[in-house]
Design an enzyme around this catalytic site. Sequence first.
Site, PDB file in Angstrom:
ATOM      1  N   ALA A 146     -39.918  32.256 -24.321  1.00 16.92           N
ATOM      2  CA  ALA A 146     -39.882  31.062 -23.478  1.00 16.92           C
ATOM      3  C   ALA A 146     -40.996  31.135 -22.440  1.00 16.92           C
ATOM      4  O   ALA A 146     -41.499  32.211 -22.123  1.00 16.92           O
ATOM      5  CB  ALA A 146     -38.522  30.938 -22.796  1.00 16.92           C
ATOM      6  N   CYS A 147     -41.338  29.975 -21.923  1.00 16.40           N
ATOM      7  CA  CYS A 147     -42.358  29.856 -20.887  1.00 16.40           C
ATOM      8  C   CYS A 147     -42.014  30.791 -19.725  1.00 16.40           C
ATOM      9  O   CYS A 147     -40.842  30.869 -19.354  1.00 16.40           O
ATOM     10  CB  CYS A 147     -42.413  28.403 -20.418  1.00 16.40           C
ATOM     11  SG  CYS A 147     -43.725  28.066 -19.251  1.00 16.40           S
ATOM     12  N   PRO A 148     -42.934  31.514 -19.181  1.00 16.57           N
ATOM     13  CA  PRO A 148     -44.376  31.491 -19.365  1.00 16.57           C
ATOM     14  C   PRO A 148     -44.897  32.562 -20.324  1.00 16.57           C
ATOM     15  O   PRO A 148     -46.098  32.764 -20.420  1.00 16.57           O
ATOM     16  CB  PRO A 148     -44.896  31.754 -17.955  1.00 16.57           C
ATOM     17  CG  PRO A 148     -43.928  32.774 -17.430  1.00 16.57           C
ATOM     18  CD  PRO A 148     -42.578  32.332 -18.001  1.00 16.57           C
TER      19      PRO A 148
END
Length: 75
Positions: A13-15
């Site tokens: 998942a981001c980042p």
Amino acid sequence: MENIKILDAKGLACPMPIVRTKKAMDALTAGDILEVHVTDKGALADIPAWTSAGGHEIVEQTEEADVLIFRIKKV
């Protein structure tokens, strides 16, 4: 002849896809290609923005079975 390296960032998942992409790009030389595989849909905006800000070039962007694939050329 260009060197192609593949980065598997699926499931992150981001980042983290951007963090891993930056680290992998730092290890390449100008003209090399990094192929990034991600499943986080946020990468549709994040990776092109990061690539542009870094002065690199997306040479191809595709999607296969819910996996986004970016081919980024280091400049």
